[in-house]
Design an enzyme around this catalytic site. Structure first.
Site, short mmCIF file in Angstrom:
data_model
loop_
_atom_site.label_atom_id
_atom_site.label_comp_id
_atom_site.label_asym_id
_atom_site.label_seq_id
_atom_site.Cartn_x
_atom_site.Cartn_y
_atom_site.Cartn_z
N CYS A 134 0.85 -1.19 0.00
CA CYS A 134 0.00 0.00 0.00
C CYS A 134 0.89 1.24 0.00
O CYS A 134 2.07 1.17 0.31
CB CYS A 134 -0.88 0.02 1.24
SG CYS A 134 -1.84 -1.49 1.42
N ARG A 145 1.78 1.73 -5.75
CA ARG A 145 2.00 0.68 -4.75
C ARG A 145 0.72 -0.08 -4.44
O ARG A 145 0.75 -1.11 -3.76
CB ARG A 145 2.55 1.30 -3.47
CG ARG A 145 3.86 2.04 -3.69
CD ARG A 145 4.25 2.77 -2.45
NE ARG A 145 4.70 1.87 -1.43
CZ ARG A 145 5.97 1.64 -1.12
NH1 ARG A 145 6.92 2.26 -1.78
NH2 ARG A 145 6.29 0.80 -0.17
N TRP A 179 -3.58 -1.92 -1.47
CA TRP A 179 -3.50 -3.20 -2.18
C TRP A 179 -4.06 -4.20 -1.19
O TRP A 179 -3.46 -4.45 -0.12
CB TRP A 179 -2.04 -3.54 -2.54
CG TRP A 179 -1.95 -4.80 -3.34
CD1 TRP A 179 -2.11 -4.94 -4.68
CD2 TRP A 179 -1.67 -6.11 -2.83
NE1 TRP A 179 -1.96 -6.26 -5.04
CE2 TRP A 179 -1.69 -6.99 -3.92
CE3 TRP A 179 -1.43 -6.63 -1.56
CZ2 TRP A 179 -1.46 -8.36 -3.79
CZ3 TRP A 179 -1.20 -7.99 -1.42
CH2 TRP A 179 -1.21 -8.84 -2.53
N ASN A 192 0.17 -0.10 6.17
CA ASN A 192 0.78 -0.90 5.12
C ASN A 192 1.44 -2.10 5.79
O ASN A 192 2.20 -1.91 6.73
CB ASN A 192 1.84 -0.06 4.38
CG ASN A 192 2.56 -0.83 3.31
OD1 ASN A 192 2.08 -1.86 2.85
ND2 ASN A 192 3.71 -0.33 2.90
N GLY A 193 1.13 -3.31 5.34
CA GLY A 193 1.72 -4.49 5.96
C GLY A 193 0.64 -5.46 6.37
O GLY A 193 -0.52 -5.34 5.96
N GLU A 216 10.52 -14.31 -18.65
CA GLU A 216 10.11 -12.92 -18.47
C GLU A 216 9.00 -12.56 -19.46
O GLU A 216 8.06 -11.84 -19.11
CB GLU A 216 11.33 -12.01 -18.64
CG GLU A 216 11.05 -10.52 -18.53
CD GLU A 216 10.47 -10.08 -17.20
OE1 GLU A 216 10.42 -10.87 -16.24
OE2 GLU A 216 10.02 -8.92 -17.13
N LYS A 264 5.49 -11.12 -18.19
CA LYS A 264 4.94 -9.84 -18.65
C LYS A 264 3.54 -10.05 -19.24
O LYS A 264 2.63 -9.27 -19.01
CB LYS A 264 5.85 -9.23 -19.73
CG LYS A 264 7.08 -8.54 -19.20
CD LYS A 264 6.74 -7.19 -18.59
CE LYS A 264 7.80 -6.73 -17.60
NZ LYS A 264 7.87 -7.50 -16.36
N GLU A 277 0.92 -10.80 -16.48
CA GLU A 277 0.58 -9.70 -15.56
C GLU A 277 -0.14 -8.56 -16.26
O GLU A 277 -0.94 -7.86 -15.64
CB GLU A 277 1.81 -9.19 -14.80
CG GLU A 277 2.84 -8.43 -15.59
CD GLU A 277 3.94 -7.83 -14.72
OE1 GLU A 277 5.07 -7.74 -15.20
OE2 GLU A 277 3.68 -7.46 -13.57
N HIS A 282 8.54 -33.03 -22.21
CA HIS A 282 8.35 -33.71 -20.92
C HIS A 282 7.03 -33.34 -20.27
O HIS A 282 6.89 -33.43 -19.05
CB HIS A 282 9.55 -33.43 -20.02
CG HIS A 282 10.83 -33.86 -20.66
ND1 HIS A 282 11.29 -35.17 -20.60
CD2 HIS A 282 11.70 -33.19 -21.44
CE1 HIS A 282 12.41 -35.26 -21.31
NE2 HIS A 282 12.68 -34.07 -21.83
N LYS A 327 3.28 -2.41 -7.34
CA LYS A 327 4.69 -2.27 -7.73
C LYS A 327 5.62 -2.84 -6.66
O LYS A 327 6.59 -3.51 -6.97
CB LYS A 327 4.98 -0.79 -7.97
CG LYS A 327 6.39 -0.49 -8.43
CD LYS A 327 6.57 -0.89 -9.85
CE LYS A 327 7.95 -0.57 -10.39
NZ LYS A 327 8.25 -1.41 -11.56
C1 AGP Z 1 7.22 -7.58 -12.75
O1 AGP Z 1 6.88 -6.80 -13.82
C2 AGP Z 1 6.84 -7.08 -11.42
N1 AGP Z 1 7.04 -5.72 -11.23
C3 AGP Z 1 7.33 -7.96 -10.28
O2 AGP Z 1 7.48 -9.27 -10.69
C4 AGP Z 1 8.63 -7.48 -9.60
O3 AGP Z 1 9.73 -7.71 -10.41
C5 AGP Z 1 8.77 -8.19 -8.24
O4 AGP Z 1 7.65 -7.89 -7.46
C6 AGP Z 1 10.03 -7.81 -7.51
O5 AGP Z 1 10.06 -6.45 -7.20
P1 AGP Z 1 11.41 -5.74 -6.81
O6 AGP Z 1 12.26 -5.76 -8.01
O7 AGP Z 1 11.00 -4.37 -6.39
O8 AGP Z 1 12.01 -6.52 -5.69
#
Ligand code: AGP
Length: 617
Positions: free
Chosen positions: A2, A27, A78, A104-105, A490, A494, A497, A513, A612
């Protein structure tokens, strides 16, 4: 996860709280809310729990200017406990409404505390864990404690990582913040007319460029022009502010439709940032001054574990591959959430390198702390230089991509890869594996990387029709081999998400496999097949998919006239030295996900259910 923001000053806090929340909204955007202490001394709270439109709806709700006050707190959520709705939105209030908090937490023992509070006659208004804090603090204030004492008292009752800001009608000039563990930071700043605190430095920059970072187990009291720090025993802490390198303008969208498109476009500069002060192109040498390990320590490393989450984990996989290949040190990547529970063998000869954009990811911080306690040297490859990860690590390798706002990591991945490639060269050099000529050759190749990436970005127009085609599939398969495996993973991450299409990323050799059972016309396969030593094996994989009726999109090296005979779609990336190929294939993966998301009407900057910075385990 958050975002929190608090203001105590001489101006009307309401528009400033809304602006502050705009800066930390990335966030979490499930809900948004503010509490201000109005002129009569009462706390007024306005909140909206409308998913992605919450903050705009909140801004609209307070736009009349009727609500005002000089002290307030705000929150973007969040969701962890309780569905997304207005009732579960923060801030939460004590029963009599005289205390309000934004949290937050996760409060791990909230059920136990909630039962206790219910037994004492408190009625809960939300399903959140956070509301227990409002009541614990409210009860203490009602019994005569100051807000700071009440917050410290609440800290002793809760388990888990928490960051909270609070206001009390009994002390209308101040706001109090608390940090317990690693639940995302609290950064504090002041000028003569105000003091502010937030989850993120960027929210403070309109006020100040000198900040104080609250450490775990600390409390802060802010009032107009004043910051007071305390530990959980209530003793005063003295701490100098530090100048932040972050730049407010750099964190704005500019002319781009989305932060993600801006950040994709900024990748040549992000790479230059990661090369700056390390690669000397004129001399053909490379040095990473931030590595504080002695040469003897580096020579005694017998294993490297790279760790991270999500994109950072994929970057760690790339790092392990390039370090083992160039520096000849056994290197593996481990998901941070698993590292400390897998009982790994860690000692002073194991170097642990965390990769993290935010430097605040809870699992990554926990993995770093675990490694430190086990006696391993710990380094971090990170964007945010003042983050908690940099305070845990023995050495910090800043990637200097510039602040990334889009939830999907793009430029920080490429800058982290650039940093890890240089780290691999540096370790290989110090350990006598790479001689000066080989280093010079790689440095020369690195000099070309920004322009090669800039050329690859021009593929956007070609990728759009492919993205529109991929948007029609419900399932996608991503394949690569060698150092293309992290890129395939990756690409899949991408796509899931941003476009919410179900993808699988696999080493290409793995498909026989199990994955092959899913091949057919309803699943498209995206293949990383640049011209390298594994190219022919990738050709076989493409043929195998085609033989089973699958549609194939291949990312290949410019001039490839073989794959076009077997694949359905081809994206040709610039010819580059093999060592740079993962950078070339990464770009189309990012653009593909971005364009597919747009084709499906998704918001690439605010993917559903994500945030994020992930500050909960
Ligand atoms: C990917 O696009 C995301 N933003 C997510 O997987 C991110 O890489 C992950 O949460 C790790 O975040 P950080 O790099 O801030 O540790």
């Amino acid at each position: 996860m958050c975002g929190i923001f608090a203001y105590a000053g001489s101006e009307n806090a309401v528009p400033l709280l809304i602006d502050g929340l705009r800066s930390v909204e990335y966030r979490g955007y499930d809900s948004a809310g503010i509490s201000v202490i109005d002129e009569s001394g009462s706390i007024q709270t306005v909140k909206r729990g409308d998913h992605k439109s919450s903050l705009e709806n909140l801004a609209e709700a307070v736009s009349s200017g009727k609500l005002s006050g000089q002290v307030g707190i705000g929150h973007t959520r969040w969701a962890t406990h309780g569905v997304v709705n207005q009732k579960n939105s923060h801030p939460h209030s004590s029963s009599d409404g005289t205390v309000s908090i934004a949290h937050n937490g996760i409060i791990e023992n909230f059920l136990e505390l909630k039962d206790e509070l219910i037994d004492s006659g408190i009625e809960f208004k939300s399903e959140t864990d956070s509301e227990v804090l409002a009541h614990l603090i409210g009860n203490a204030v009602e019994s005569g404690s100051s807000l700071r004492e009440a917050v410290i008292g609440a800290a002793s009752r809760i388990r888990g990582n928490t960051a909270v800001v609070a206001v009390s009608a009994a002390e209308p000039g101040i706001a109090v913040g608390l940090r317990v563990g690693n639940a995302g930071g609290i950064v504090i700043g002041k000028n003569d007319s105000a003091a502010v605190m937030a989850s993120d430095t960027i929210a403070l920059l309109p006020y100040i460029n000198e900040v104080i970072y609250l450490e775990p187990g600390e409390v802060v009291e802010i009032e107009r022009g004043v910051i007071r720090l305390f530990n959980l025993e209530g003793s005063v802490i003295e701490r100098e502010s530090v100048v932040t390198a972050q730049n407010f303008e750099a964190a704005q969208k500019g002319n781009h439709p989305h932060f993600m498109s801006k950040e994709i476009a900024e990748q040549p500069e992000a790479i230059q940032g990661a090369l700056r002060g390390r690669a000397d192109f004129a001399a053909g040498t490379l040095d990473i001054p931030e590595i504080t390990l002695t040469r003897d320590q580096i020579k005694s490393i017998d294993r490297i574990i790279l760790t991270g989450m999500g994109t950072a984990y994929n970057t760690a996989l790339y790092g392990a591959s390039v370090i083992e290949s160039l520096a000849r040190i056994p290197a593996t990547a481990q998901n941070s959430s698993e590292l400390r529970y897998s009982n790994p063998v860690l000692n002073s000869n194991t170097l642990v390198i965390a990769v993290t954009q935010s430097g605040e990811t809870a699992d990554t911080l926990a993995a770093m702390e675990h490694a430190r306690q086990a006696g391993s040297p710990v380094g971090v490859v990170v964007e945010f230089e003042g983050s908690q990860a940099t305070r845990i690590a023995d050495f910090t390798l800043p990637v200097r991509a510039g602040q990334e706002i889009g939830v999907a990591s793009t430029k920080t991945m490429i800058a982290s890869m650039t940093t890890l490639l240089q780290l691999a060269v540096s370790l290989g050099q110090i350990r006598g594996i790479l001689d000066a000529d080989r280093v010079k050759q790689i440095v020369g190749q690195l000099a070309e990387l920004p322009s090669l990436v800039a050329t690859t970005l021009e593929l956007d127009g070609e990728i759009t029709p492919l993205a529109e085609r991929l948007a029609t599939f419900g399932d996608l398969l991503y394949l690569g081999r060698g150092d293309q495996v992290p890129i395939a993973l990756e690409g899949a991450l991408k796509m899931k998400e941003l476009a919410y299409i179900h993808p699988e990323g696999n080493p290409a050799g793995e498909m026989k496999h199990g994955m092959n059972a899913l091949l057919g016309s309803d699943m498209a396969t995206i293949v990383c097949a640049p011209k390298n030593g594994l190219y022919e094996k990738m050709l076989s994989n493409i043929s195998e998919v085609k033989a089973r009726g699958g549609e194939v999109a291949a990312i290949v090296t410019e001039g490839d006239d073989v794959v076009e005979r077997i694949a359905d779609h081809m994206i040709q990336v610039p010819d580059s030295p093999e060592i740079l190929q993962p950078f070339m294939t990464l770009i189309p993966m990012q653009i593909l996900a971005y364009r597919t998301a747009l084709a499906l009407g998704r918001d690439p900057d605010k993917p559903r259910n994500l945030a994020k910075t992930v500050t909960v385990e």
